[in-house]
Design an enzyme around this catalytic site. Structure first.
Site, PDB file in Angstrom:
ATOM      1  N   ASP A   7       0.875  -1.136  -0.096  1.00  0.00           N
ATOM      2  CA  ASP A   7      -0.071  -0.198  -0.036  1.00  0.00           C
ATOM      3  C   ASP A   7       0.703   1.366  -0.002  1.00  0.00           C
ATOM      4  O   ASP A   7       2.190   1.297   0.410  1.00  0.00           O
ATOM      5  CB  ASP A   7      -0.924   0.014   1.222  1.00  0.00           C
ATOM      6  CG  ASP A   7      -2.002   1.153   1.127  1.00  0.00           C
ATOM      7  OD1 ASP A   7      -2.685   1.165   0.297  1.00  0.00           O
ATOM      8  OD2 ASP A   7      -1.920   2.102   1.890  1.00  0.00           O
ATOM      9  N   SER A   8       0.389   2.459  -0.402  1.00  0.00           N
ATOM     10  CA  SER A   8       1.049   3.620  -0.474  1.00  0.00           C
ATOM     11  C   SER A   8       1.401   4.228   1.061  1.00  0.00           C
ATOM     12  O   SER A   8       2.297   5.010   1.155  1.00  0.00           O
ATOM     13  CB  SER A   8       0.119   4.875  -1.133  1.00  0.00           C
ATOM     14  OG  SER A   8      -1.155   4.880  -0.459  1.00  0.00           O
ATOM     15  N   CYS A  70      -3.843  -0.949  -2.552  1.00  0.00           N
ATOM     16  CA  CYS A  70      -4.231   0.415  -2.697  1.00  0.00           C
ATOM     17  C   CYS A  70      -5.024   0.546  -3.987  1.00  0.00           C
ATOM     18  O   CYS A  70      -4.389  -0.103  -5.146  1.00  0.00           O
ATOM     19  CB  CYS A  70      -2.928   1.285  -2.932  1.00  0.00           C
ATOM     20  SG  CYS A  70      -2.958   3.016  -3.671  1.00  0.00           S
ATOM     21  N   GLU A 151      -6.915   9.945   8.764  1.00  0.00           N
ATOM     22  CA  GLU A 151      -5.424   9.927   9.218  1.00  0.00           C
ATOM     23  C   GLU A 151      -5.307  10.830  10.800  1.00  0.00           C
ATOM     24  O   GLU A 151      -4.821  10.506  11.489  1.00  0.00           O
ATOM     25  CB  GLU A 151      -4.595  10.478   8.102  1.00  0.00           C
ATOM     26  CG  GLU A 151      -4.493   9.457   7.124  1.00  0.00           C
ATOM     27  CD  GLU A 151      -3.178   9.237   6.196  1.00  0.00           C
ATOM     28  OE1 GLU A 151      -2.283  10.386   6.210  1.00  0.00           O
ATOM     29  OE2 GLU A 151      -2.761   8.395   5.892  1.00  0.00           O
ATOM     30  N   CYS A 183     -10.885   3.170  -1.701  1.00  0.00           N
ATOM     31  CA  CYS A 183      -9.724   3.444  -1.113  1.00  0.00           C
ATOM     32  C   CYS A 183      -9.601   3.108   0.241  1.00  0.00           C
ATOM     33  O   CYS A 183     -10.661   3.011   0.923  1.00  0.00           O
ATOM     34  CB  CYS A 183      -9.831   4.979  -1.147  1.00  0.00           C
ATOM     35  SG  CYS A 183      -8.437   5.824  -0.133  1.00  0.00           S
ATOM     36  N   HIS A 185      -8.519   3.732   3.126  1.00  0.00           N
ATOM     37  CA  HIS A 185      -8.965   4.435   4.216  1.00  0.00           C
ATOM     38  C   HIS A 185     -10.382   4.521   4.745  1.00  0.00           C
ATOM     39  O   HIS A 185     -10.782   4.560   5.631  1.00  0.00           O
ATOM     40  CB  HIS A 185      -8.481   6.103   4.041  1.00  0.00           C
ATOM     41  CG  HIS A 185      -6.923   6.169   4.222  1.00  0.00           C
ATOM     42  ND1 HIS A 185      -6.251   5.777   3.304  1.00  0.00           N
ATOM     43  CD2 HIS A 185      -6.405   6.845   5.314  1.00  0.00           C
ATOM     44  CE1 HIS A 185      -4.830   6.272   3.543  1.00  0.00           C
ATOM     45  NE2 HIS A 185      -5.113   6.788   4.966  1.00  0.00           N
TER      46      HIS A 185
END
Lengths: 257, 257
Positions: A7-8, A70, A151, A183, A185
Protein backbone atom coordinates in the site's frame (compact mmCIF):
# COMPACT_ATOMS: atom_id res chain seq x y z
CA UNK A 1 0.42 -19.80 2.34
CA UNK A 2 2.23 -16.46 2.66
CA UNK A 3 0.85 -13.20 1.33
CA UNK A 4 2.51 -9.85 0.66
CA UNK A 5 0.42 -6.67 0.97
CA UNK A 6 1.47 -3.41 -0.67
CA UNK A 7 0.00 0.00 0.00
CA UNK A 8 1.05 3.63 -0.39
CA UNK A 9 0.91 4.07 3.39
CA UNK A 10 -1.09 2.81 6.35
CA UNK A 11 -4.49 2.56 4.61
CA UNK A 12 -3.80 -0.96 3.34
CA UNK A 13 -3.79 -2.20 6.93
CA UNK A 14 -7.58 -2.45 6.54
CA UNK A 15 -6.95 -5.05 3.82
CA UNK A 16 -4.22 -6.75 5.86
CA UNK A 17 -6.68 -7.02 8.73
CA UNK A 18 -9.25 -8.83 6.57
CA UNK A 19 -6.54 -11.21 5.35
CA UNK A 20 -5.48 -11.77 8.95
CA UNK A 21 -8.99 -12.50 10.14
CA UNK A 22 -9.57 -14.96 7.30
CA UNK A 23 -7.09 -17.41 8.92
CA UNK A 24 -6.10 -18.44 5.38
CA UNK A 25 -2.46 -17.38 5.76
CA UNK A 26 0.53 -18.37 7.87
CA UNK A 27 2.33 -15.10 7.11
CA UNK A 28 1.41 -11.58 6.08
CA UNK A 29 4.24 -9.29 4.97
CA UNK A 30 3.08 -5.67 4.71
CA UNK A 31 4.97 -2.89 2.94
CA UNK A 32 3.78 0.72 3.12
CA UNK A 33 5.49 3.50 1.13
CA UNK A 34 5.02 5.97 3.97
CA UNK A 35 7.91 8.17 2.79
CA UNK A 36 5.98 9.11 -0.37
CA UNK A 37 2.34 8.75 0.66
CA UNK A 38 -0.25 9.72 -0.62
CA UNK A 39 -0.42 8.36 -4.18
CA UNK A 40 -4.03 9.28 -5.00
CA UNK A 41 -3.35 12.88 -5.98
CA UNK A 42 -0.14 12.14 -7.89
CA UNK A 43 0.71 11.53 -11.54
CA UNK A 44 0.17 8.14 -13.14
CA UNK A 45 3.86 7.98 -14.11
CA UNK A 46 4.94 8.70 -10.57
CA UNK A 47 2.62 6.06 -9.12
CA UNK A 48 3.84 3.54 -11.70
CA UNK A 49 7.47 4.20 -10.79
CA UNK A 50 6.77 3.79 -7.06
CA UNK A 51 4.73 0.63 -7.68
CA UNK A 52 7.57 -0.99 -9.62
CA UNK A 53 9.96 -0.18 -6.79
CA UNK A 54 7.57 -1.98 -4.45
CA UNK A 55 7.71 -5.01 -6.75
CA UNK A 56 11.52 -4.93 -6.48
CA UNK A 57 11.01 -5.17 -2.74
CA UNK A 58 8.56 -8.08 -2.92
CA UNK A 59 10.71 -9.91 -5.49
CA UNK A 60 13.16 -10.41 -2.63
CA UNK A 61 10.58 -11.46 -0.05
CA UNK A 62 9.38 -15.02 0.64
CA UNK A 63 5.63 -14.75 -0.11
CA UNK A 64 3.46 -16.76 -2.52
CA UNK A 65 1.73 -13.75 -4.05
CA UNK A 66 1.27 -10.02 -3.57
CA UNK A 67 -1.99 -8.20 -2.91
CA UNK A 68 -2.09 -4.57 -3.99
CA UNK A 69 -4.28 -3.03 -1.29
CA UNK A 70 -4.15 0.46 -2.79
CA UNK A 71 -6.93 1.16 -5.29
CA UNK A 72 -4.91 3.89 -7.01
CA UNK A 73 -2.01 1.51 -7.66
CA UNK A 74 -4.42 -1.24 -8.73
CA UNK A 75 -5.90 0.93 -11.48
CA UNK A 76 -2.68 2.62 -12.58
CA UNK A 77 0.05 -0.02 -12.37
CA UNK A 78 -1.27 -3.57 -11.96
CA UNK A 79 -0.37 -4.92 -15.41
CA UNK A 80 3.18 -3.58 -15.23
CA UNK A 81 3.64 -4.89 -11.69
CA UNK A 82 2.56 -8.34 -12.86
CA UNK A 83 5.08 -8.11 -15.68
CA UNK A 84 8.03 -7.28 -13.40
CA UNK A 85 7.06 -9.50 -10.48
CA UNK A 86 8.46 -13.00 -9.89
CA UNK A 87 5.15 -14.06 -8.30
CA UNK A 88 1.44 -13.38 -8.90
CA UNK A 89 0.14 -9.88 -8.12
CA UNK A 90 -3.56 -9.22 -7.47
CA UNK A 91 -5.30 -5.84 -7.35
CA UNK A 92 -8.42 -4.83 -5.41
CA UNK A 93 -10.60 -3.62 -8.29
CA UNK A 94 -11.72 -6.99 -9.66
CA UNK A 95 -12.55 -8.37 -6.18
CA UNK A 96 -14.56 -5.22 -5.42
CA UNK A 97 -16.56 -5.54 -8.61
CA UNK A 98 -17.14 -9.26 -7.95
CA UNK A 99 -18.40 -8.48 -4.44
CA UNK A 100 -20.87 -6.05 -5.98
CA UNK A 101 -22.17 -8.77 -8.25
CA UNK A 102 -22.52 -11.29 -5.46
CA UNK A 103 -24.96 -9.19 -3.47
CA UNK A 104 -27.58 -10.36 -5.97
CA UNK A 105 -29.55 -7.14 -5.87
CA UNK A 106 -31.69 -6.33 -8.89
CA UNK A 107 -29.43 -4.45 -11.32
CA UNK A 108 -32.21 -2.08 -12.22
CA UNK A 109 -32.95 -1.08 -8.63
CA UNK A 110 -29.33 -0.91 -7.48
CA UNK A 111 -27.98 2.63 -7.48
CA UNK A 112 -24.24 2.40 -7.03
CA UNK A 113 -21.88 5.12 -5.81
CA UNK A 114 -18.13 4.61 -6.26
CA UNK A 115 -15.94 6.83 -4.09
CA UNK A 116 -12.14 6.93 -4.35
CA UNK A 117 -9.11 9.14 -4.90
CA UNK A 118 -8.91 11.46 -7.91
CA UNK A 119 -6.51 9.10 -9.69
CA UNK A 120 -8.82 6.11 -9.26
CA UNK A 121 -11.97 7.94 -10.31
CA UNK A 122 -10.27 9.69 -13.24
CA UNK A 123 -9.09 6.32 -14.60
CA UNK A 124 -12.75 5.27 -15.02
CA UNK A 125 -11.76 1.67 -14.22
CA UNK A 126 -14.46 0.94 -11.63
CA UNK A 127 -17.13 2.66 -13.69
CA UNK A 128 -16.25 0.69 -16.85
CA UNK A 129 -16.17 -2.65 -15.09
CA UNK A 130 -19.40 -2.09 -13.18
CA UNK A 131 -21.25 -0.84 -16.25
CA UNK A 132 -19.90 -3.84 -18.18
CA UNK A 133 -21.82 -6.06 -15.73
CA UNK A 134 -25.03 -4.40 -16.83
CA UNK A 135 -25.56 -1.90 -14.04
CA UNK A 136 -27.11 1.23 -15.42
CA UNK A 137 -26.99 3.53 -12.45
CA UNK A 138 -23.38 4.16 -11.45
CA UNK A 139 -22.16 7.45 -10.01
CA UNK A 140 -18.43 7.98 -9.42
CA UNK A 141 -17.00 10.68 -7.22
CA UNK A 142 -13.50 11.61 -6.04
CA UNK A 143 -13.55 12.23 -2.29
CA UNK A 144 -9.94 13.00 -1.39
CA UNK A 145 -10.64 14.79 1.91
CA UNK A 146 -11.71 11.53 3.56
CA UNK A 147 -8.06 10.36 3.61
CA UNK A 148 -6.62 13.08 5.87
CA UNK A 149 -9.76 12.92 8.03
CA UNK A 150 -9.17 9.20 8.67
CA UNK A 151 -5.48 9.87 9.31
CA UNK A 152 -6.52 12.47 11.91
CA UNK A 153 -8.95 9.90 13.34
CA UNK A 154 -12.02 12.02 12.59
CA UNK A 155 -14.21 8.91 12.22
CA UNK A 156 -17.33 10.83 13.24
CA UNK A 157 -18.38 14.33 14.30
CA UNK A 158 -18.98 17.74 12.76
CA UNK A 159 -15.98 17.81 10.37
CA UNK A 160 -16.89 14.46 8.83
CA UNK A 161 -20.55 15.55 8.65
CA UNK A 162 -19.55 18.74 6.81
CA UNK A 163 -17.38 16.78 4.36
CA UNK A 164 -20.14 14.21 3.71
CA UNK A 165 -22.49 17.09 2.99
CA UNK A 166 -19.87 18.77 0.76
CA UNK A 167 -19.42 15.69 -1.42
CA UNK A 168 -22.88 14.16 -1.38
CA UNK A 169 -25.55 16.83 -0.77
CA UNK A 170 -26.67 16.66 -4.41
CA UNK A 171 -27.05 12.85 -4.27
CA UNK A 172 -29.79 12.74 -1.65
CA UNK A 173 -32.42 12.41 -4.37
CA UNK A 174 -30.62 9.41 -5.92
CA UNK A 175 -31.45 6.93 -3.14
CA UNK A 176 -28.00 5.29 -3.29
CA UNK A 177 -28.25 1.59 -2.35
CA UNK A 178 -24.58 0.55 -2.52
CA UNK A 179 -21.33 2.44 -1.93
CA UNK A 180 -18.06 1.00 -3.23
CA UNK A 181 -15.33 2.14 -0.82
CA UNK A 182 -12.64 2.53 -3.47
CA UNK A 183 -9.83 3.63 -1.15
CA UNK A 184 -8.31 1.67 1.71
CA UNK A 185 -8.87 4.48 4.20
CA UNK A 186 -12.62 4.56 3.73
CA UNK A 187 -13.63 1.40 5.68
CA UNK A 188 -12.76 3.35 8.84
CA UNK A 189 -15.66 5.71 8.11
CA UNK A 190 -17.93 3.12 6.49
CA UNK A 191 -20.52 3.48 9.25
CA UNK A 192 -20.86 7.23 8.78
CA UNK A 193 -21.07 6.83 5.00
CA UNK A 194 -23.71 4.07 5.24
CA UNK A 195 -25.70 6.16 7.71
CA UNK A 196 -25.56 9.20 5.40
CA UNK A 197 -27.15 7.07 2.66
CA UNK A 198 -29.81 5.61 4.96
CA UNK A 199 -28.16 2.27 5.52
CA UNK A 200 -26.73 1.67 2.03
CA UNK A 201 -24.54 -1.41 1.68
CA UNK A 202 -20.80 -0.73 1.58
CA UNK A 203 -18.22 -2.74 -0.37
CA UNK A 204 -14.92 -3.07 1.52
CA UNK A 205 -11.76 -3.94 -0.47
CA UNK A 206 -10.34 -6.19 2.26
CA UNK A 207 -13.40 -8.38 2.64
CA UNK A 208 -13.85 -8.45 -1.13
CA UNK A 209 -10.22 -9.53 -1.58
CA UNK A 210 -10.58 -12.43 0.87
CA UNK A 211 -13.72 -13.71 -0.89
CA UNK A 212 -12.07 -13.36 -4.29
CA UNK A 213 -8.86 -15.18 -3.22
CA UNK A 214 -10.90 -18.03 -1.74
CA UNK A 215 -12.79 -18.39 -4.98
CA UNK A 216 -9.93 -17.87 -7.44
CA UNK A 217 -7.22 -19.80 -5.65
CA UNK A 218 -9.48 -22.37 -3.99
CA UNK A 219 -7.92 -21.52 -0.66
CA UNK A 220 -9.22 -23.51 2.30
CA UNK A 221 -6.32 -23.63 4.75
CA UNK A 222 -6.79 -22.68 8.38
CA UNK A 223 -3.96 -21.24 10.44
CA UNK A 224 -4.49 -20.73 14.16
CA UNK A 225 -1.76 -18.11 14.13
CA UNK A 226 -0.72 -15.67 11.46
CA UNK A 227 2.67 -14.00 11.60
CA UNK A 228 2.37 -10.32 10.62
CA UNK A 229 5.54 -8.47 9.61
CA UNK A 230 5.50 -4.79 8.75
CA UNK A 231 7.93 -2.86 6.56
CA UNK A 232 7.73 0.80 5.58
CA UNK A 233 9.83 3.25 3.57
CA UNK A 234 9.96 5.44 6.70
CA UNK A 235 8.81 5.36 10.31
CA UNK A 236 7.84 1.70 10.58
CA UNK A 237 7.12 2.30 14.28
CA UNK A 238 4.26 4.66 13.35
CA UNK A 239 2.79 2.07 10.97
CA UNK A 240 2.91 -0.53 13.74
CA UNK A 241 1.14 1.87 16.10
CA UNK A 242 -1.65 2.42 13.56
CA UNK A 243 -1.90 -1.35 13.00
CA UNK A 244 -2.38 -1.84 16.74
CA UNK A 245 -4.98 0.97 16.88
CA UNK A 246 -6.89 -0.61 14.01
CA UNK A 247 -6.93 -3.98 15.76
CA UNK A 248 -4.31 -5.77 13.67
CA UNK A 249 -2.16 -7.90 15.99
CA UNK A 250 1.54 -7.74 15.22
CA UNK A 251 4.22 -10.35 15.36
CA UNK A 252 5.06 -9.73 19.00
CA UNK A 253 1.39 -10.12 19.97
CA UNK A 254 0.83 -13.19 17.83
CA UNK A 255 3.86 -15.48 17.87
CA UNK A 256 4.19 -17.92 14.98
CA UNK A 257 2.63 -21.33 15.38
CA UNK B 1 19.20 39.39 -8.41
CA UNK B 2 17.90 35.87 -8.96
CA UNK B 3 16.21 33.83 -6.25
CA UNK B 4 15.46 30.11 -5.99
CA UNK B 5 12.41 28.98 -4.01
CA UNK B 6 12.08 25.43 -2.68
CA UNK B 7 8.92 23.86 -1.30
CA UNK B 8 7.54 20.36 -0.78
CA UNK B 9 4.74 21.10 -3.24
CA UNK B 10 2.59 24.02 -4.36
CA UNK B 11 2.27 25.75 -0.97
CA UNK B 12 5.50 27.71 -1.44
CA UNK B 13 3.89 29.59 -4.32
CA UNK B 14 2.48 31.90 -1.62
CA UNK B 15 6.09 32.82 -0.78
CA UNK B 16 7.05 33.04 -4.46
CA UNK B 17 4.16 35.44 -4.96
CA UNK B 18 5.41 37.78 -2.22
CA UNK B 19 8.91 37.69 -3.75
CA UNK B 20 7.38 38.43 -7.14
CA UNK B 21 5.37 41.37 -5.89
CA UNK B 22 8.39 42.87 -4.13
CA UNK B 23 9.94 43.67 -7.55
CA UNK B 24 13.34 42.98 -5.96
CA UNK B 25 14.19 40.13 -8.35
CA UNK B 26 14.80 39.69 -12.04
CA UNK B 27 14.25 35.91 -11.82
CA UNK B 28 12.42 33.48 -9.57
CA UNK B 29 13.14 29.78 -10.03
CA UNK B 30 10.63 27.62 -8.14
CA UNK B 31 11.07 23.94 -7.40
CA UNK B 32 8.26 21.91 -5.79
CA UNK B 33 8.74 18.27 -4.80
CA UNK B 34 5.20 17.37 -5.84
CA UNK B 35 6.06 13.68 -6.33
CA UNK B 36 6.66 13.28 -2.59
CA UNK B 37 4.47 15.98 -1.01
CA UNK B 38 3.50 16.40 1.83
CA UNK B 39 6.55 16.61 4.12
CA UNK B 40 4.84 17.83 7.31
CA UNK B 41 3.68 14.42 8.50
CA UNK B 42 6.89 12.61 7.55
CA UNK B 43 10.04 11.61 9.43
CA UNK B 44 12.84 14.12 10.03
CA UNK B 45 15.32 11.81 8.27
CA UNK B 46 13.08 11.54 5.23
CA UNK B 47 12.58 15.32 5.04
CA UNK B 48 16.33 15.85 5.40
CA UNK B 49 17.07 13.44 2.55
CA UNK B 50 14.55 15.13 0.26
CA UNK B 51 15.82 18.60 1.21
CA UNK B 52 19.41 17.69 0.32
CA UNK B 53 18.23 16.38 -3.05
CA UNK B 54 16.60 19.77 -3.63
CA UNK B 55 19.94 21.42 -2.88
CA UNK B 56 21.55 19.18 -5.53
CA UNK B 57 19.00 20.65 -7.92
CA UNK B 58 19.64 24.26 -6.95
CA UNK B 59 23.43 23.73 -7.02
CA UNK B 60 23.02 23.43 -10.77
CA UNK B 61 20.72 26.42 -11.20
CA UNK B 62 21.77 30.02 -11.82
CA UNK B 63 20.33 31.81 -8.77
CA UNK B 64 22.05 34.00 -6.17
CA UNK B 65 20.48 32.32 -3.16
CA UNK B 66 17.76 29.86 -2.22
CA UNK B 67 14.71 30.57 -0.09
CA UNK B 68 13.23 27.55 1.69
CA UNK B 69 9.52 28.36 1.62
CA UNK B 70 8.51 25.23 3.51
CA UNK B 71 8.42 25.68 7.29
CA UNK B 72 8.89 21.95 7.90
CA UNK B 73 12.10 21.90 5.84
CA UNK B 74 13.26 25.15 7.45
CA UNK B 75 13.11 23.64 10.95
CA UNK B 76 14.36 20.16 10.05
CA UNK B 77 17.07 20.62 7.43
CA UNK B 78 18.24 24.24 7.08
CA UNK B 79 21.74 23.84 8.57
CA UNK B 80 22.50 20.76 6.47
CA UNK B 81 21.17 22.43 3.32
CA UNK B 82 23.46 25.40 3.97
CA UNK B 83 26.38 23.01 4.38
CA UNK B 84 25.80 21.24 1.02
CA UNK B 85 24.72 24.27 -0.99
CA UNK B 86 27.07 26.26 -3.23
CA UNK B 87 25.07 29.43 -2.47
CA UNK B 88 23.31 30.95 0.56
CA UNK B 89 20.13 29.24 1.78
CA UNK B 90 17.56 31.09 3.92
CA UNK B 91 14.66 29.55 5.85
CA UNK B 92 11.31 31.12 6.78
CA UNK B 93 11.44 30.72 10.57
CA UNK B 94 13.78 33.61 11.40
CA UNK B 95 11.91 36.04 9.11
CA UNK B 96 8.61 35.02 10.70
CA UNK B 97 9.94 35.63 14.19
CA UNK B 98 11.42 38.98 13.12
CA UNK B 99 8.07 40.03 11.66
CA UNK B 100 6.47 39.24 14.99
CA UNK B 101 8.94 41.49 16.75
CA UNK B 102 8.44 44.36 14.34
CA UNK B 103 4.74 44.69 15.07
CA UNK B 104 5.80 46.50 18.25
CA UNK B 105 2.92 45.23 20.31
CA UNK B 106 3.37 45.08 24.05
CA UNK B 107 4.93 41.69 24.79
CA UNK B 108 2.81 41.27 27.87
CA UNK B 109 -0.47 41.86 26.07
CA UNK B 110 0.39 39.90 22.94
CA UNK B 111 -1.05 36.40 22.99
CA UNK B 112 0.58 34.49 20.15
CA UNK B 113 -0.69 31.34 18.47
CA UNK B 114 1.69 29.40 16.21
CA UNK B 115 0.02 26.96 13.81
CA UNK B 116 1.93 24.59 11.54
CA UNK B 117 2.44 20.95 10.54
CA UNK B 118 3.13 18.28 13.15
CA UNK B 119 6.83 18.21 12.22
CA UNK B 120 7.21 21.99 12.64
CA UNK B 121 5.32 22.16 15.93
CA UNK B 122 7.03 19.07 17.35
CA UNK B 123 10.44 20.60 16.66
CA UNK B 124 9.61 23.44 19.08
CA UNK B 125 11.67 25.82 16.93
CA UNK B 126 9.11 28.65 16.64
CA UNK B 127 8.17 28.37 20.31
CA UNK B 128 11.82 28.54 21.47
CA UNK B 129 12.68 31.52 19.28
CA UNK B 130 9.56 33.48 20.19
CA UNK B 131 9.95 32.83 23.89
CA UNK B 132 13.62 33.85 23.61
CA UNK B 133 12.41 37.30 22.53
CA UNK B 134 10.62 37.65 25.85
CA UNK B 135 7.07 36.76 24.86
CA UNK B 136 5.40 34.92 27.71
CA UNK B 137 2.13 33.87 26.11
CA UNK B 138 2.86 31.51 23.21
CA UNK B 139 0.55 28.64 22.24
CA UNK B 140 1.64 26.17 19.53
CA UNK B 141 -0.71 23.84 17.74
CA UNK B 142 -0.36 21.36 14.86
CA UNK B 143 -3.20 21.90 12.39
CA UNK B 144 -2.53 19.41 9.57
CA UNK B 145 -6.08 19.31 8.17
CA UNK B 146 -5.74 22.87 6.85
CA UNK B 147 -3.34 21.63 4.13
CA UNK B 148 -5.74 19.28 2.28
CA UNK B 149 -8.55 21.82 2.76
CA UNK B 150 -6.51 24.47 0.95
CA UNK B 151 -5.55 21.96 -1.74
CA UNK B 152 -9.28 21.27 -2.23
CA UNK B 153 -9.87 25.04 -2.35
CA UNK B 154 -12.07 25.03 0.77
CA UNK B 155 -11.06 28.60 1.64
CA UNK B 156 -14.33 29.22 3.47
CA UNK B 157 -17.58 27.45 4.30
CA UNK B 158 -18.87 24.78 6.67
CA UNK B 159 -15.91 22.34 6.42
CA UNK B 160 -13.38 25.05 7.25
CA UNK B 161 -15.65 26.31 10.04
CA UNK B 162 -15.84 22.81 11.53
CA UNK B 163 -12.05 22.39 11.34
CA UNK B 164 -11.43 25.82 12.94
CA UNK B 165 -13.78 24.80 15.74
CA UNK B 166 -12.05 21.40 16.05
CA UNK B 167 -8.61 22.92 16.50
CA UNK B 168 -9.37 26.14 18.33
CA UNK B 169 -12.62 25.83 20.34
CA UNK B 170 -10.67 25.69 23.60
CA UNK B 171 -8.71 28.85 22.76
CA UNK B 172 -11.66 31.24 22.66
CA UNK B 173 -10.94 32.33 26.23
CA UNK B 174 -7.31 33.17 25.37
CA UNK B 175 -8.06 36.28 23.29
CA UNK B 176 -5.36 35.47 20.72
CA UNK B 177 -3.92 38.69 19.25
CA UNK B 178 -1.45 37.28 16.70
CA UNK B 179 -1.40 34.07 14.65
CA UNK B 180 1.87 32.91 13.07
CA UNK B 181 0.92 31.05 9.87
CA UNK B 182 3.71 28.48 10.09
CA UNK B 183 2.89 26.59 6.90
CA UNK B 184 2.89 27.94 3.36
CA UNK B 185 -0.66 26.76 2.70
CA UNK B 186 -2.19 28.79 5.49
CA UNK B 187 -2.09 32.30 3.95
CA UNK B 188 -4.87 31.11 1.64
CA UNK B 189 -7.17 30.83 4.67
CA UNK B 190 -5.67 33.73 6.63
CA UNK B 191 -8.93 35.69 6.44
CA UNK B 192 -10.98 32.90 8.00
CA UNK B 193 -8.37 32.35 10.71
CA UNK B 194 -8.16 36.07 11.54
CA UNK B 195 -11.96 36.29 11.64
CA UNK B 196 -12.18 33.28 13.98
CA UNK B 197 -9.89 35.15 16.40
CA UNK B 198 -11.80 38.44 16.12
CA UNK B 199 -9.42 40.16 13.77
CA UNK B 200 -6.10 38.87 15.16
CA UNK B 201 -3.01 39.84 13.18
CA UNK B 202 -1.56 37.09 10.98
CA UNK B 203 2.12 36.61 10.16
CA UNK B 204 2.66 35.41 6.57
CA UNK B 205 5.97 33.69 5.70
CA UNK B 206 6.17 35.27 2.24
CA UNK B 207 5.76 38.85 3.41
CA UNK B 208 8.06 38.19 6.35
CA UNK B 209 10.71 36.77 4.01
CA UNK B 210 10.63 39.85 1.74
CA UNK B 211 11.04 42.20 4.71
CA UNK B 212 13.85 40.09 6.13
CA UNK B 213 15.74 39.88 2.81
CA UNK B 214 15.46 43.64 2.35
CA UNK B 215 16.90 44.18 5.78
CA UNK B 216 19.57 41.46 5.79
CA UNK B 217 20.83 41.80 2.23
CA UNK B 218 20.18 45.53 1.87
CA UNK B 219 18.24 44.85 -1.31
CA UNK B 220 16.87 47.89 -3.05
CA UNK B 221 16.71 46.93 -6.73
CA UNK B 222 13.54 47.41 -8.75
CA UNK B 223 12.68 45.19 -11.69
CA UNK B 224 9.69 46.07 -13.84
CA UNK B 225 9.47 42.46 -14.93
CA UNK B 226 10.28 39.28 -13.07
CA UNK B 227 10.82 36.04 -14.95
CA UNK B 228 9.16 33.14 -13.09
CA UNK B 229 10.25 29.60 -13.96
CA UNK B 230 8.62 26.57 -12.37
CA UNK B 231 10.08 23.09 -11.89
CA UNK B 232 8.47 20.15 -10.11
CA UNK B 233 9.35 16.52 -9.43
CA UNK B 234 6.08 15.59 -11.15
CA UNK B 235 3.23 17.26 -12.98
CA UNK B 236 4.73 20.70 -13.49
CA UNK B 237 1.61 21.64 -15.48
CA UNK B 238 -0.52 21.26 -12.35
CA UNK B 239 1.86 23.50 -10.37
CA UNK B 240 1.63 26.13 -13.09
CA UNK B 241 -2.17 25.96 -12.98
CA UNK B 242 -2.15 26.52 -9.22
CA UNK B 243 0.31 29.40 -9.65
CA UNK B 244 -2.08 31.03 -12.11
CA UNK B 245 -5.05 30.45 -9.78
CA UNK B 246 -3.15 32.04 -6.90
CA UNK B 247 -2.33 35.09 -8.99
CA UNK B 248 1.33 34.40 -9.71
CA UNK B 249 2.08 35.35 -13.31
CA UNK B 250 4.23 32.85 -15.15
CA UNK B 251 6.95 33.31 -17.68
CA UNK B 252 4.60 33.27 -20.64
CA UNK B 253 2.45 35.99 -19.03
CA UNK B 254 5.39 38.11 -17.97
CA UNK B 255 8.15 38.08 -20.57
CA UNK B 256 11.61 38.99 -19.35
CA UNK B 257 12.61 42.63 -19.47
Amino acid sequence: MKVGVFDSGVGGLTVAKSLYESRLFSDIVYYGDTARVPYGSKDQNTVLRYALEAIEFFNGVDVDFVVVACNTVSVVALAQMQQYSNKPVYGVIEPGVLALQQRQLDKNDDRILVIATKATINSGEYQRRIEALGYGQVIARATPLFVPLVEEQCYQGPILDAVLQHYFADLSAHAITTVVLGCTHYPLIAQAIAAYFNGALTIHSGEAMVAWLQQQLQLNAHFDKTRVTIYASENVAAVKRVAAQWGLPLQSDAPAK
